[in-house]
Scaffold this motif. Sequence first.
Motif, PDB file in Angstrom:
ATOM      1  N   LEU A  52      -8.730  10.689  -0.829  1.00  0.00           N
ATOM      2  CA  LEU A  52      -7.859   9.717   0.144  1.00  0.00           C
ATOM      3  C   LEU A  52      -9.707   9.423   0.859  1.00  0.00           C
ATOM      4  N   SER A  53      -9.777   8.270   1.126  1.00  0.00           N
ATOM      5  CA  SER A  53     -10.466   7.408   1.832  1.00  0.00           C
ATOM      6  C   SER A  53     -10.117   6.562   2.532  1.00  0.00           C
ATOM      7  N   ILE A  54     -10.134   6.825   4.242  1.00  0.00           N
ATOM      8  CA  ILE A  54      -9.388   5.665   4.760  1.00  0.00           C
ATOM      9  C   ILE A  54     -10.210   5.818   5.766  1.00  0.00           C
ATOM     10  N   LYS A  55     -10.430   4.197   6.225  1.00  0.00           N
ATOM     11  CA  LYS A  55     -11.432   3.918   7.237  1.00  0.00           C
ATOM     12  C   LYS A  55     -10.125   3.205   8.608  1.00  0.00           C
ATOM     13  N   CYS A  56     -10.682   4.329   9.616  1.00  0.00           N
ATOM     14  CA  CYS A  56     -10.155   4.157  11.357  1.00  0.00           C
ATOM     15  C   CYS A  56     -10.713   4.041  12.276  1.00  0.00           C
ATOM     16  N   ALA A 103       0.588  -1.079   0.078  1.00  0.00           N
ATOM     17  CA  ALA A 103      -0.081   0.177   0.273  1.00  0.00           C
ATOM     18  C   ALA A 103       1.112   1.733  -0.006  1.00  0.00           C
ATOM     19  N   LEU A 104       2.110   1.204   0.527  1.00  0.00           N
ATOM     20  CA  LEU A 104       2.707   2.311   0.990  1.00  0.00           C
ATOM     21  C   LEU A 104       3.150   2.680  -0.289  1.00  0.00           C
ATOM     22  N   ALA A 105       3.702   1.462  -2.017  1.00  0.00           N
ATOM     23  CA  ALA A 105       4.305   1.751  -2.946  1.00  0.00           C
ATOM     24  C   ALA A 105       3.235   1.775  -4.562  1.00  0.00           C
ATOM     25  N   PRO A 106       3.070   3.532  -4.320  1.00  0.00           N
ATOM     26  CA  PRO A 106       1.932   3.722  -5.632  1.00  0.00           C
ATOM     27  C   PRO A 106       1.918   2.417  -6.565  1.00  0.00           C
ATOM     28  N   VAL A 107       1.128   1.718  -7.725  1.00  0.00           N
ATOM     29  CA  VAL A 107       0.662   1.224  -8.277  1.00  0.00           C
ATOM     30  C   VAL A 107      -0.110   1.507  -9.328  1.00  0.00           C
ATOM     31  N   SER A 108      -0.702   2.661  -9.277  1.00  0.00           N
ATOM     32  CA  SER A 108      -2.087   3.710  -9.670  1.00  0.00           C
ATOM     33  C   SER A 108      -1.879   4.886  -9.926  1.00  0.00           C
ATOM     34  N   ARG A 109      -2.145   5.869 -10.546  1.00  0.00           N
ATOM     35  CA  ARG A 109      -2.714   7.211 -11.160  1.00  0.00           C
ATOM     36  C   ARG A 109      -4.036   7.111 -11.371  1.00  0.00           C
ATOM     37  N   GLU A 110      -3.992   9.007 -10.349  1.00  0.00           N
ATOM     38  CA  GLU A 110      -5.446   9.565 -10.752  1.00  0.00           C
ATOM     39  C   GLU A 110      -6.379   8.960 -10.102  1.00  0.00           C
ATOM     40  N   THR A 111      -6.535   7.673  -9.125  1.00  0.00           N
ATOM     41  CA  THR A 111      -7.205   7.310  -8.950  1.00  0.00           C
ATOM     42  C   THR A 111      -7.788   7.999  -7.246  1.00  0.00           C
ATOM     43  N   VAL A 112      -8.844   7.731  -6.696  1.00  0.00           N
ATOM     44  CA  VAL A 112      -9.267   7.681  -5.511  1.00  0.00           C
ATOM     45  C   VAL A 112      -8.480   6.728  -4.981  1.00  0.00           C
ATOM     46  N   GLU A 138     -17.134   2.499  12.522  1.00  0.00           N
ATOM     47  CA  GLU A 138     -15.869   3.293  12.159  1.00  0.00           C
ATOM     48  C   GLU A 138     -15.970   4.717  11.501  1.00  0.00           C
ATOM     49  N   ALA A 139     -15.024   4.927  11.790  1.00  0.00           N
ATOM     50  CA  ALA A 139     -14.650   6.764  11.131  1.00  0.00           C
ATOM     51  C   ALA A 139     -13.979   6.066  10.275  1.00  0.00           C
ATOM     52  N   CYS A 140     -14.210   6.948   8.987  1.00  0.00           N
ATOM     53  CA  CYS A 140     -13.566   7.454   7.711  1.00  0.00           C
ATOM     54  C   CYS A 140     -13.292   9.361   7.590  1.00  0.00           C
ATOM     55  N   LEU A 141     -12.000   8.800   7.394  1.00  0.00           N
ATOM     56  CA  LEU A 141     -11.216  10.159   7.226  1.00  0.00           C
ATOM     57  C   LEU A 141     -10.888  10.364   5.697  1.00  0.00           C
ATOM     58  N   TRP A 142     -11.342  11.368   5.450  1.00  0.00           N
ATOM     59  CA  TRP A 142     -11.969  12.420   3.965  1.00  0.00           C
ATOM     60  C   TRP A 142     -11.258  13.167   3.628  1.00  0.00           C
ATOM     61  N   ARG A 143     -10.213  12.795   2.393  1.00  0.00           N
ATOM     62  CA  ARG A 143      -9.419  13.826   1.519  1.00  0.00           C
ATOM     63  C   ARG A 143      -9.977  14.422  -0.015  1.00  0.00           C
ATOM     64  N   GLY A 144      -9.968  15.630  -0.510  1.00  0.00           N
ATOM     65  CA  GLY A 144      -9.670  15.539  -1.800  1.00  0.00           C
ATOM     66  C   GLY A 144     -11.592  15.403  -1.793  1.00  0.00           C
ATOM     67  N   PHE A 145     -12.023  15.743  -1.702  1.00  0.00           N
ATOM     68  CA  PHE A 145     -13.642  15.381  -1.997  1.00  0.00           C
ATOM     69  C   PHE A 145     -14.672  16.514  -2.595  1.00  0.00           C
ATOM     70  N   GLY A 146     -13.842  17.457  -1.922  1.00  0.00           N
ATOM     71  CA  GLY A 146     -14.365  18.643  -1.798  1.00  0.00           C
ATOM     72  C   GLY A 146     -15.786  19.059  -0.657  1.00  0.00           C
ATOM     73  N   ALA A 147     -15.365  18.457   0.338  1.00  0.00           N
ATOM     74  CA  ALA A 147     -16.043  18.665   1.341  1.00  0.00           C
ATOM     75  C   ALA A 147     -16.135  19.757   2.192  1.00  0.00           C
ATOM     76  N   SER A 148     -17.645  20.648   2.502  1.00  0.00           N
ATOM     77  CA  SER A 148     -18.209  21.980   3.257  1.00  0.00           C
ATOM     78  C   SER A 148     -18.282  21.388   4.409  1.00  0.00           C
ATOM     79  N   VAL A 149     -17.889  20.078   4.556  1.00  0.00           N
ATOM     80  CA  VAL A 149     -18.479  20.096   6.251  1.00  0.00           C
ATOM     81  C   VAL A 149     -17.186  19.258   6.941  1.00  0.00           C
ATOM     82  N   SER A 150     -16.888  19.385   7.688  1.00  0.00           N
ATOM     83  CA  SER A 150     -15.588  18.969   8.068  1.00  0.00           C
ATOM     84  C   SER A 150     -15.836  18.089   9.505  1.00  0.00           C
ATOM     85  N   ARG A 151     -16.805  18.070  10.007  1.00  0.00           N
ATOM     86  CA  ARG A 151     -17.519  16.608  11.026  1.00  0.00           C
ATOM     87  C   ARG A 151     -18.771  15.950  10.270  1.00  0.00           C
TER      88      ARG A 151
END
Length: 394
Positions: free
Chosen positions: A200-204, A154-163, A230-243
């Motif tokens: 990014l969409s990361i479940k934690c 997971a720490l060695a990217p093998v894709s481009r321009e994907t979520v 779960e909690a999910c951390l979102w980045r890069g989706f144009g979020a209009s809310v923070s929580r």
Amino acid sequence: MSYGFSLDDVAFLRSGAGSAALAECAALPLTAATHIADVAAVRRLAGAEYAAAVLETLVLRRKSVSKLDDSAGWLFTGDAMQQASASAVARHRASRLAGRDVHDVTCSIGADLVEIARRARWTLGSDVDEVRLAMARHNAAEAGVSPTLLRADALAPVSRETVVVADPARRDSAGRRAWKPADFLPPLDGLVGAYPGRPLSIKCAPGLDFAITPWAEEVELVSLDGQVREACLWRGFGASVSRRATVLRSDGTQWTVTDAEPDELPAREPGEWIVDPDGAVVRAGLVRHYGARHGLWQLDERIAYLTGDTPPPGVRAFRVLEHGPYSEKSLKTVLKRHEVGRLEILVRGLDIDPDALRRRLKPRGGAEASVVLTRIGRSPVAFLCRAERIPNAG
């Protein structure tokens, strides 16, 4: 300890002989009392070499029924099945990825991947574990989807321009829950650094201190049937809310509250009802927003209980029968007067063990009641209530 599957095990389980053995053994009781007989039957039908793999698969398939939809023919490892998102939760997260190109960089046995592949434009799944990847290939075929699958770190990217979607393991090597980004595998900060500029969409874990994930533009807490999953951390989706808090039910209903909503909420005298907000709302810090939406108010501005004269639709709320200052002696008197024998105890803001308190109170009688214990200011207060399920609107 969970059985350690090998690639050879997976190949057998996917073969005609393996499928036949699983089908023939599916009706075995698999209880503690029948264990010796069950093992003997599996060894006879599957052979000694693969008996353990067949037996573990049968056990895990039965456990998966309450969590994963249509998983009767799936393959699992014990740890992977435990970590997998419940289907309703996975569907919710996948719905936010609809129409996108998505790379699940920790796809494991494919529980999330299947739901993503049903909605995304294109789906790639990768994992460093060859066994789980082989199981994901089988499970995707069982589900009727065909994501691209490959082995990769997971720490060695093998894709481009994907979520980028990830579900890092949330327990450290000692089996303790991981509460810091560095305790996840792979580490949260490592994931973020590996995919600069990518959505990014990361479940934690829901208990993570989200103040130490400043890169997350939105934190979403998700519950299912009253349990925070779960909690999910979102980045890069144009979020209009923070929580955001999302509350899901097995009947398909759901609702969401966010920090974009008003949060002006007074603290006033108790109303006719006590409302204990869903855990996702509490964990997301949105109690005031939820209360303002439904015309409720707070008993105390530092306590998550809400009160009001009309509870929200679709919740289990507590109709107040009487209330007053709390002490064990006074509470025992109230319970005796109401002939309460079946007692539920809810506590916020007080250092009280509900189970220990119930044993000391020794309630006797034919009535059922709920006691809500909390504090208003510095004063402990007890509410004797009747729990009621409020119908959904309409």
